[in-house]
Write a protein that holds these residues in place. Structure first.
Motif, PDB file in Angstrom:
ATOM      1  N   LEU A 106      35.640  -0.779 -18.292  1.00 34.07           N
ATOM      2  CA  LEU A 106      36.571  -0.442 -19.379  1.00 34.07           C
ATOM      3  C   LEU A 106      37.682   0.484 -18.884  1.00 34.07           C
ATOM      4  N   ARG A 107      37.257   1.440 -18.020  1.00 35.80           N
ATOM      5  CA  ARG A 107      38.279   2.353 -17.475  1.00 35.80           C
ATOM      6  C   ARG A 107      39.265   1.566 -16.615  1.00 35.80           C
ATOM      7  N   ALA A 108      38.685   0.605 -15.827  1.00 37.94           N
ATOM      8  CA  ALA A 108      39.553  -0.203 -14.969  1.00 37.94           C
ATOM      9  C   ALA A 108      40.520  -1.020 -15.817  1.00 37.94           C
ATOM     10  N   LEU A 109      39.974  -1.579 -16.938  1.00 38.33           N
ATOM     11  CA  LEU A 109      40.840  -2.375 -17.818  1.00 38.33           C
ATOM     12  C   LEU A 109      41.980  -1.547 -18.387  1.00 38.33           C
ATOM     13  N   LEU A 110      41.607  -0.327 -18.770  1.00 41.45           N
ATOM     14  CA  LEU A 110      42.624   0.572 -19.318  1.00 41.45           C
ATOM     15  C   LEU A 110      43.722   0.812 -18.274  1.00 41.45           C
ATOM     16  N   GLU A 111      43.257   1.042 -17.040  1.00 40.17           N
ATOM     17  CA  GLU A 111      44.229   1.281 -15.959  1.00 40.17           C
ATOM     18  C   GLU A 111      45.075   0.035 -15.712  1.00 40.17           C
TER      19      GLU A 111
END
Ligand code: ADP
Length: 477
Positions: A106-111
């Motif tokens: 999810l953090r990667a997606l946000l990034e």
């Protein structure tokens, strides 16, 4: 691994030994705590390790119980409590691992979404997305290939970020597992996501890659939409700026036009006023009175022409078009009459007339043709020096069968080639010292063209600066 859970295990073991020295001690249930602690802190590996350690510590006492009591109920209890910390540590640890992986994704997606919304080129943003995806999935290489949408196809790869096509991904010597996934945000595939890792890719990595491919596709689709919205907004802004600029120019042209019109009207009006006052107030000899009256006639004709031009212009601009009263008439007579009048009024110019015999009869609006001839003659005089020659020709057009040609040629200032397309636009007057001093509203040629078109004809011009111009009106015979 942190020492906390291990210390707790040691403490519980010591407590059990100090307490009863029996494997059946209920204190053994406390082993669940360090197993849980380790699983929460270190995932499946930590949970399993501590669970295993707890099992090992309980094993000697359980075995001695088996020897003494056989497979009795307390022994079965002991065996169950021996395995529970391991099972729980493993299960909770796995759940923790999964939720951590999900959080990382999810953090990667946000990034990824953040980087796609950036200000750099789309290619650079895609390279960043490839590198983030690689990091999120923990693989060796990631390639992103986008098919040609509204632009050229795009490819980006990580770790090199060189934009190499995905077929070059597996160029390394170590054998790799490769997974190619379609990038599809629900409107058909827009490209592919390729991941590679030396060794096995694993079910969880494949699942995560699939989920990520969907989210990357959505993020790319969003970025494309934002991009096209940004472009449309920019285009709209440009159009508004251009339209505002054009309105400003029109506004300025209108103000200039008004001042020129007032000046153009004032000149003949002043002449009319002056001569009529002279004739009324003074005792003028008959010969001079005739001369004054000729001036009065010329100026009132000029006034009439200006008013007629303005009326026609307003009809054209309001989209009403010009109304024509077609009738057969003698073009020779009309041209001869005009040349005679102009020759009389502009004695310093030389007028030559050539009319073909026989001239095909014209069925046109006589008044309109008269105004076209007058406009062209008046321009020929205005834009050529005194002593200049004006040649007027009326004949069947040799190059256009079925059309009659009416040509007015002068040896005046001429018109630069790049200005030729503009001179037929209303209000256009070219920057030239002769033009600046000559009277005019910049309407004559636009009306000549409008009148010719209204008859189903056309106007042509050939000109050389410093040599002269030749205007040709072609009307259906
Ligand atoms: P006006 O003569 O009232 O200025 P026109 O529409 O008749 O307006 O002509 C537009 C412009 O074209 C003129 O201002 C002039 O610069 C140029 N022009 C027209 N006729 C000639 C010509 N015979 N020779 C040179 N320039 C011309």
């Amino acid at each position: 691994m942190s020492a906390g859970p291990l210390a707790l295990v040691a403490l519980i073991a010591a407590a059990i030994v100090a307490g009863a020295g029996e494997g059946g001690s209920s204190l053994r249930h406390l082993y669940l705590l360090p197993a849980l602690w380790a699983a929460l802190a270190h995932g499946a590996f930590g949970g399993a390790l501590v669970g295993l350690l707890a099992g090992f510590l309980q094993a000697p006492s359980i075995f001695s119980m088996i020897e003494r009591l056989g497979l009795s109920r307390p022994v079965v209890d002991g065996l169950v409590s021996l395995t529970i910390p391991l099972a729980m540590g493993l299960t909770v640890g796995r759940l923790v691992d999964q939720s951590r992986a999900r959080g990382a994704q999810l953090r990667a997606l946000l990034e990824i979404q953040r980087s796609l919304a950036g200000e750099t080129t789309f290619g650079a943003r895609l390279a960043q997305v490839a590198s983030l995806t690689r990091r999120a999935l923990g693989v060796d290489r990631v390639g992103l290939h986008l098919d040609a949408g509204d632009g050229a196809p795009l490819t980006a790869s990580a770790p090199d970020g060189s934009g190499a096509p995905d077929s070059e991904l597996s160029g390394s010597a170590t054998p790799c597992r490769r997974l190619t996934l379609p990038l599809d945000a629900g409107q058909g595939p827009m490209g592919t996501l390729v991941i590679e890792r030396s060794g096995d890719l694993g079910v969880s990595t494949r699942g995560a890659a699939q989920a990520l491919a969907l989210h990357v596709a959505l993020a790319i689709e969003n970025a494309r939409l934002t991009e096209s919205q940004r472009r449309s907004a920019q285009e709209l802004e440009d159009r508004v700026t251009r339209a505002t600029q054009r309105l400003r120019e029109i506004d300025q042209a209108k103000s200039e036009f008004l001042s020129v019109v007032s000046h153009e009207l004032r000149t003949p009006l002043t002449a009319l006023q002056g001569f009529s006052e002279l004739l009324l107030d003074r005792d003028v000899p008959p010969a001079r009175a005739r001369r004054y009256l000729r001036h009065v006639q010329t100026e009132s004709q000029r006034l009439g022409r200006i008013v007629a031009d303005l009326l026609d212009l307003s009809r054209i601009e309001s989209g009403r078009g010009l109304s024509l009263r077609r009738e057969p008439f003698d073009l020779r007579e009309l041209v001869e009459c005009n040349v005679e009048v102009f020759a009389c009024q502009h004695a310093l110019h030389r007028f030559d007339l050539s009319v073909a015999e026989p001239l095909p009869p014209l069925c046109a609006d006589r008044d309109a043709v008269d105004r076209m001839v007058k406009n062209l003659l008046s321009n020929a005089v205005k834009y050529s020096p005194r002593g200049g020659r004006v040649l007027v020709q009326a004949r069947p057009a040799a190059d256009r069968p079925g059309l009659v040609e009416l040509a007015v040629e002068d040896d005046g200032i001429g018109i630069p080639a790049e200005a030729l397309p503009r001179i037929f636009e209303p209000y256009v007057r070219l920057a030239h010292p002769e033009t600046a001093t000559a009277p005019g509203l910049g309407l004559g040629l636009s009306l000549v063209r409008a009148l010719a078109h209204a008859h189903g004809g056309l106007v042509e011009v050939e000109s050389l600066p410093g040599k002269g111009s030749r205007f040709r009106v072609l009307l259906p015979a």
